[in-house]
Write an enzyme that holds these catalytic residues in place. Structure first.
Site, PDB file in Angstrom:
ATOM      1  N   LYS A 115      54.540 -22.592  15.785  1.00  0.00           N
ATOM      2  CA  LYS A 115      55.797 -22.706  16.520  1.00  0.00           C
ATOM      3  C   LYS A 115      56.588 -23.924  16.046  1.00  0.00           C
ATOM      4  CE  LYS A 115      54.129 -20.405  20.712  1.00  0.00           C
ATOM      5  NZ  LYS A 115      52.874 -19.907  20.144  1.00  0.00           N
ATOM      6  N   SER A 150      50.704 -17.310  25.961  1.00  0.00           N
ATOM      7  CA  SER A 150      49.316 -17.076  25.515  1.00  0.00           C
ATOM      8  C   SER A 150      48.562 -18.378  25.292  1.00  0.00           C
ATOM      9  CB  SER A 150      49.328 -16.272  24.212  1.00  0.00           C
ATOM     10  OG  SER A 150      50.206 -16.886  23.262  1.00  0.00           O
ATOM     11  N   ALA A 152      45.603 -20.582  24.645  1.00  0.00           N
ATOM     12  CA  ALA A 152      44.348 -20.258  23.965  1.00  0.00           C
ATOM     13  C   ALA A 152      43.167 -20.240  24.925  1.00  0.00           C
ATOM     14  CB  ALA A 152      44.099 -21.272  22.847  1.00  0.00           C
ATOM     15  N   LYS A 203      61.280 -23.522  23.543  1.00  0.00           N
ATOM     16  CA  LYS A 203      60.637 -23.605  24.863  1.00  0.00           C
ATOM     17  C   LYS A 203      59.744 -24.830  24.966  1.00  0.00           C
ATOM     18  CE  LYS A 203      56.399 -21.925  23.470  1.00  0.00           C
ATOM     19  NZ  LYS A 203      55.031 -22.362  23.787  1.00  0.00           N
ATOM     20  N   ASP A 262      57.148 -16.767  27.861  1.00  0.00           N
ATOM     21  CA  ASP A 262      56.535 -17.907  27.177  1.00  0.00           C
ATOM     22  C   ASP A 262      57.045 -19.223  27.747  1.00  0.00           C
ATOM     23  OD1 ASP A 262      54.828 -19.096  25.410  1.00  0.00           O
ATOM     24  OD2 ASP A 262      55.962 -18.627  23.610  1.00  0.00           O
ATOM     25  N   ARG A 273      50.434 -28.479  26.451  1.00  0.00           N
ATOM     26  CA  ARG A 273      50.457 -29.821  25.866  1.00  0.00           C
ATOM     27  C   ARG A 273      51.837 -30.474  25.984  1.00  0.00           C
ATOM     28  NH1 ARG A 273      47.598 -26.922  22.023  1.00  0.00           N
ATOM     29  NH2 ARG A 273      49.434 -26.782  20.684  1.00  0.00           N
ATOM     30  N   ASN A 274      52.895 -29.687  25.884  1.00  0.00           N
ATOM     31  CA  ASN A 274      54.234 -30.262  25.963  1.00  0.00           C
ATOM     32  C   ASN A 274      54.567 -30.683  27.389  1.00  0.00           C
ATOM     33  OD1 ASN A 274      55.436 -29.824  23.114  1.00  0.00           O
ATOM     34  ND2 ASN A 274      54.454 -27.880  23.609  1.00  0.00           N
ATOM     35  N   LEU A 306      48.744 -32.668  20.017  1.00  0.00           N
ATOM     36  CA  LEU A 306      49.989 -32.414  19.298  1.00  0.00           C
ATOM     37  C   LEU A 306      51.020 -31.718  20.190  1.00  0.00           C
ATOM     38  CD1 LEU A 306      51.605 -32.521  16.677  1.00  0.00           C
ATOM     39  CD2 LEU A 306      50.542 -30.350  16.009  1.00  0.00           C
ATOM     40  N   GLU A 308      54.141 -30.086  20.063  1.00  0.00           N
ATOM     41  CA  GLU A 308      55.066 -29.553  19.054  1.00  0.00           C
ATOM     42  C   GLU A 308      56.528 -29.727  19.457  1.00  0.00           C
ATOM     43  OE1 GLU A 308      54.952 -28.351  16.080  1.00  0.00           O
ATOM     44  OE2 GLU A 308      53.017 -27.400  15.661  1.00  0.00           O
TER      45      GLU A 308
END
Length: 367
Positions: A115, A150, A152, A203, A262, A273-274, A306, A308
């Site tokens: 992404k 999705s 993980a 997003k 999403d 994470r974001n 991380l 992104e």
């Protein structure tokens, strides 16, 4: 595995959480999966203990998954190759893949999970378009982009999940849909690679803002659940504006699982994470150790995971400037990460502005 299902040899590049989860899903369908990962400790643990505790804790991996530090072993002689490399490093991987015979001849079908945007010297570019500039001509318009709500951690545990398989080559989109489809994982094909990739990249920027807002709910009586829904709706508006500016072909992409689906899970899930990064900007002052956004990206390993969206915010800002778009949420995130504004003041000003007369949904003038 049914008699009608073909056994495929599949390579996955990078054993992060998402790459490992995808490997597990495909291996459980009976396919032979090889994961490339440069960290020897991760490779050893996958091969000997059938787990990846660094990136996907608490998940047991099938015996039909093999890990290796040899890129040629992972990518060579494969029916399908799936790139799960972070956007910062995916071009370097593509440069190495072009020497592999099956890829030189266009025999391997390639899917992309990464992404974000890439700048290869001509300004911010969508992932598949940038990769097509490096891969052999066989792959022009034939790469498949896989995206959707999705996480993980849930996919690896068999939670019901839907994904979009997007490609200008409809046949390849359907091939990946059939490759992945299982009882708990549903894929829907799309021709709108630009729209789906834009949703996937932007997003993450919105999720950073959402994480900051969520943390500020504990510190300010001004913010609540209503405010978060306002941010979510306004964020989707911004995703659609930039997607249309980049050439998205199907408006329904933004109201599908690739868009609103999403965005919702990235903003609200505890696995995001974001969202976590945004929250830690408020609660831990995590960005104070960096002088500006460029310094953050250069030293992003210091964060410990991380986000992104931090990288994507740089490229979204460049696109906004180039195309003269008005995206107040993305602009706020950029300026906070670039150390131009303090989060509380910037977010308060932003959210008050979103309730004002200048804010409009696409049907009210931003198309």
């Amino acid at each position: 595995m049914s008699n009608e299902q073909q056994l495929n040899h599949i390579g996955i590049i990078n054993a992060g959480a998402w790459g490992t989860a995808v490997a597990k899903v495909l291996a459980e369908k009976g396919h032979q999966v090889t994961i490339w990962e440069p960290m020897e400790s991760v490779v050893k643990e996958i091969n000997t203990e059938r787990k990846n505790s660094r990136f996907l804790l608490g998940v047991t991996l099938p015996d039909t998954i093999t890990a290796t530090t040899d890129l040629n072993e992972a990518a060579g002689n494969k029916d399908y190759l799936i790139l799960a490399t972070p956007s910062l490093y995916i071009v370097d991987i593509a440069k190495k893949l072009i020497t592999i015979p099956e890829i030189m001849e266009g025999k391997t079908v390639i899917g992309v999970l990464t992404k974000g945007f890439i700048d290869i010297g001509f300004g911010p570019t969508l992932i598949t378009k940038a990769l097509e500039d490096y891969l052999p001509g066989f792959y022009k318009g034939s790469l498949v982009y896989l995206s959707g709500p999705s996480h993980a951690e849930e996919v690896a545990r068999g939670k019901l999940t839907g994904l979009i398989s997007a490609s200008a080559n409809g046949r390849n989109a359907i091939r990946f849909r059939q490759l992945f489809a299982s009882t708990n994982l549903m894929l829907f094909s799309s021709l709108d690679t630009t729209g789906v990739q834009t949703c996937a990249a932007v997003k993450n920027v919105i999720a950073i803002a959402f994480g900051m807002l969520d943390a500020l709910k504990e510190l300010s009586d001004l913010f609540g659940d209503n405010t978060e829904s306002l941010l979510l709706a306004a964020g989707l508006n911004e995703i659609q504006i930039i997607g249309q500016a980049l050439g998205a072909t199907h408006p329904e992409t933004f109201t599908s699982i690739a868009g609103v689906g999403d965005l919702d899970v990235t903003c609200r899930s505890r696995y995001g994470r974001n969202r976590r990064f945004g929250s830690e900007i408020i609660k831990a002052g995590i960005t104070r150790q960096f002088s500006d956004l460029e310094d953050l990206i250069r030293n992003i390993h210091k964060i410990g995971y991380l986000p992104e969206g931090a990288v994507a915010s740089k490229y979204v800002h460049a696109i906004v400037e180039d195309k003269k778009l008005k995206l107040p949420i993305c602009d706020m995130v950029y300026r906070i990460l670039n150390r131009e504004h303090e989060p509380l003041e910037a977010l308060t000003t932003l959210m008050r502005g979103l309730t004002g007369p200048s804010f409009a949904l696409p049907s009210e003038g931003n198309e």
